[in-house]
Design a protein around this motif. Structure first.
Motif, mmCIF file in Angstrom:
data_model
loop_
_atom_site.group_PDB
_atom_site.id
_atom_site.type_symbol
_atom_site.label_atom_id
_atom_site.label_comp_id
_atom_site.label_asym_id
_atom_site.label_seq_id
_atom_site.Cartn_x
_atom_site.Cartn_y
_atom_site.Cartn_z
ATOM 1 N N LEU A 376 0.827 -1.208 0.000
ATOM 2 C CA LEU A 376 0.000 0.000 0.000
ATOM 3 C C LEU A 376 0.861 1.258 0.000
ATOM 4 O O LEU A 376 0.564 2.227 -0.709
ATOM 5 N N MET A 377 1.942 1.245 0.791
ATOM 6 C CA MET A 377 2.802 2.428 0.856
ATOM 7 C C MET A 377 3.526 2.646 -0.472
ATOM 8 O O MET A 377 3.665 3.799 -0.938
ATOM 9 N N PHE A 378 3.992 1.567 -1.108
ATOM 10 C CA PHE A 378 4.725 1.728 -2.361
ATOM 11 C C PHE A 378 3.837 2.359 -3.433
ATOM 12 O O PHE A 378 4.219 3.337 -4.092
ATOM 13 N N TYR A 379 2.640 1.800 -3.603
ATOM 14 C CA TYR A 379 1.761 2.313 -4.650
ATOM 15 C C TYR A 379 1.109 3.632 -4.243
ATOM 16 O O TYR A 379 0.844 4.488 -5.091
ATOM 17 N N GLY A 380 0.839 3.810 -2.955
ATOM 18 C CA GLY A 380 0.189 5.048 -2.514
ATOM 19 C C GLY A 380 1.125 6.229 -2.494
ATOM 20 O O GLY A 380 0.766 7.337 -2.930
ATOM 21 N N ASP A 381 2.356 6.036 -2.035
ATOM 22 C CA ASP A 381 3.289 7.160 -1.899
ATOM 23 C C ASP A 381 3.902 7.558 -3.228
ATOM 24 O O ASP A 381 4.481 8.652 -3.349
ATOM 25 N N ASN A 385 4.236 11.432 -7.313
ATOM 26 C CA ASN A 385 5.211 11.879 -6.324
ATOM 27 C C ASN A 385 6.582 11.331 -6.706
ATOM 28 O O ASN A 385 6.927 10.186 -6.403
ATOM 29 N N GLU A 386 7.369 12.142 -7.372
ATOM 30 C CA GLU A 386 8.683 11.710 -7.825
ATOM 31 C C GLU A 386 9.716 11.696 -6.709
ATOM 32 O O GLU A 386 10.782 11.089 -6.844
ATOM 33 N N SER A 387 9.430 12.359 -5.604
ATOM 34 C CA SER A 387 10.385 12.421 -4.498
ATOM 35 C C SER A 387 10.149 11.342 -3.459
ATOM 36 O O SER A 387 10.671 11.406 -2.346
ATOM 37 N N SER A 388 9.360 10.328 -3.785
ATOM 38 C CA SER A 388 9.077 9.259 -2.824
ATOM 39 C C SER A 388 10.356 8.514 -2.447
ATOM 40 O O SER A 388 11.203 8.220 -3.297
ATOM 41 N N LYS A 389 10.481 8.210 -1.161
ATOM 42 C CA LYS A 389 11.644 7.472 -0.667
ATOM 43 C C LYS A 389 11.404 5.959 -0.641
ATOM 44 O O LYS A 389 12.298 5.195 -0.292
#
Length: 472
Positions: A376-381, A385-389
């Motif tokens: 969920l975090m991978f697909y949601g963040d 959002n290109e700056s996702s960590k």
């Protein structure tokens, strides 16, 4: 052989009472533990197969002088039993001890499975705790059969001496010599662990050309010239070898004083292991986890010693022998040999052993939650959002574990609105996950620790002259 038929209540109260003093009322008086209960025959006969529905049994308890039926049983528990006759539901008050209720139900010939579900959990819990405590006591009880030959004069002297030595090694409280040896073992274990920890710090290293460096090399029977040849062999150079060997940190050695202490510890544990092997009364004790730890902890020392003497170049390059350095961690596990004589640590280890199913359940639930929230975090963040960590799901799993366990390193964090929502839900679920499983492990520990303290107090009360024996 034909069994006699049991006669159950089918008579009137007048026929059941003393013929001299008949009564017209269809009730009888039951005196249970000094408390009178007036009950109708119809009520008692509603539960065939129980003690109170058996006419012959009731006649045995009749007292003509007082015109009642006396049973010397628990009066308060009988209230619950009598209520069962009246209502058909068996409820057990919580204030009564499980074993007491079990004995009363057996006396009144009432099946314990008739207890209602609302009371069954509390009633049956005592049986589970009883079985757990029996296993707990059996696990930590000493096998006295091992030492029965010590006092047998017909037993060979060699076997008796072996058993006495084994008891000294394994049971410190059995004698003064055992206590002294346990104290020495504890100091040696702590010294060995200290050397292992300090070995990772450069403060105790000595470099080539230091005076102590030559002394350390001499402990392995290696001369300075042999080490120069070794450096030349590894670097492929023959000029300025002395300067190169001084700058190469691979050739740093432990201070000779620390190395001597290391030799001393290894020698002590080697003699200890040999003594246990020679004196061990049963083969199964040789393959115990603590014996295996002793062997694994000694292997790296002797392998390194042999290589230093025979092929020192293997120690200064990458090879399969690097894996042996990891085995030195077994030195730390030696603390369990000494710790097994202390009640608190034994209880902790046993509680963990008995909570394996709960621990596995926690891990399984943690893994399921980790994969779910990582995805969920991978697909949601990463939505717009290109700056996702969270670059991939594997990194998301790392983030999920740290969040679910409420550690929160902060190296990987969400950077979008959807990520914040997923992170909030993940943290909340982590708290619930741990709150549901960890208390089970804690309750097991409290149960076993309370039992160990109770046994210790009983031991001191019964045998005050052997208070020291209770410590183990």
């Amino acid at each position: 052989m034909e069994l006699p038929e049991v006669e159950y209540l089918s008579l009137t109260a007048t026929e059941l009472q003393d013929p001299v003093s008949p009564t017209e009322e269809e009730t009888i008086i039951l005196n249970v533990g000094g408390v009178n209960h007036e009950v109708s025959l119809e009520t008692l006969s509603s539960k065939p197969g129980t003690k109170l529905s058996n006419l012959s049994v009731l006649k045995q308890h009749y007292r003509p002088t007082k015109k009642d039926y006396y049973f010397d049983r628990h009066p308060m528990i009988f209230l619950a039993i009598l209520n069962y006759y009246r209502t058909g539901e068996l409820h057990i008050p919580l204030q009564f001890c499980g074993p007491s209720v079990k004995k009363e139900l057996a006396f009144w010939q009432i099946d314990e499975t008739l207890i209602q579900e609302c009371c069954w959990i509390n009633y049956h819990e005592y049986q589970e705790q009883k079985e757990s405590l029996i296993k707990f006591n059996a696990f930590f009880s000493n096998d006295e059969n091992i030492y029965k030959d010590i006092e047998d004069t017909k037993c060979p002297l060699w076997r008796r001496l072996r058993l006495m030595a084994w008891r000294t090694l394994e049971e410190p409280c059995s004698s003064l010599a055992g206590k002294v040896y346990a104290g020495i073992s504890l100091m040696m274990v702590l010294l060995s662990i200290s050397i292992f920890m300090l070995d990772s710090h450069h403060i105790l290293d000595v470099r080539p050309h230091d005076g102590a460096w030559n002394l350390t090399m001499s402990l392995f029977g290696t001369s300075y010239e042999e080490y120069q040849d070794l450096q030349d062999h590894m670097s492929g150079k023959h000029d300025n070898a002395s300067h190169a060997i001084g700058d190469d940190v691979r050739f740093n050695l432990l201070h000779p004083a620390v190395e001597i202490l290391n030799f001393f510890c290894a020698g002590f544990f080697t003699l200890d292991l040999l003594a246990r092997i020679i004196c061990c009364p049963r083969f199964r004790l040789l393959v115990s986890p603590l014996m295996c730890i002793d062997v694994v902890a000694l292997v790296p020392f002797y392998v390194e010693l042999i290589l230093n003497i025979c092929r020192p170049e293997e120690l200064y390059k990458q090879s399969v022998f690097d894996f042996l350095q990891l085995l030195q961690i077994a030195r730390i596990l030696r603390i369990f040999r000494v710790a097994k004589h202390y009640t608190g640590i034994k209880v902790i280890l046993y509680a963990l052993k008995e909570s394996v199913s709960e621990i596995i359940l926690t891990i399984v639930m943690l893994c399921i939650a980790m994969i779910l929230f990582a995805s969920l975090m991978f697909y949601g963040d990463n939505v717009y959002n290109e700056s996702s960590k969270i670059e991939d799901i594997m990194i998301g799993c790392w983030w999920a574990v740290i969040t679910l366990t409420t550690v929160g390193y902060g190296d990987k964090v969400p950077t979008s609105g959807i990520g914040y929502v997923v992170g909030t839900v993940t943290a909340f679920c982590g708290v619930l996950l741990l709150a549901m499983t960890i208390p089970i492990i804690v309750s097991n520990f409290l149960l076993y620790y309370a039992q160990s303290q109770s046994d210790k107090k009983k031991c001191k009360t019964k045998k005050p002259e052997k208070e020291d024996d209770c410590d183990a």
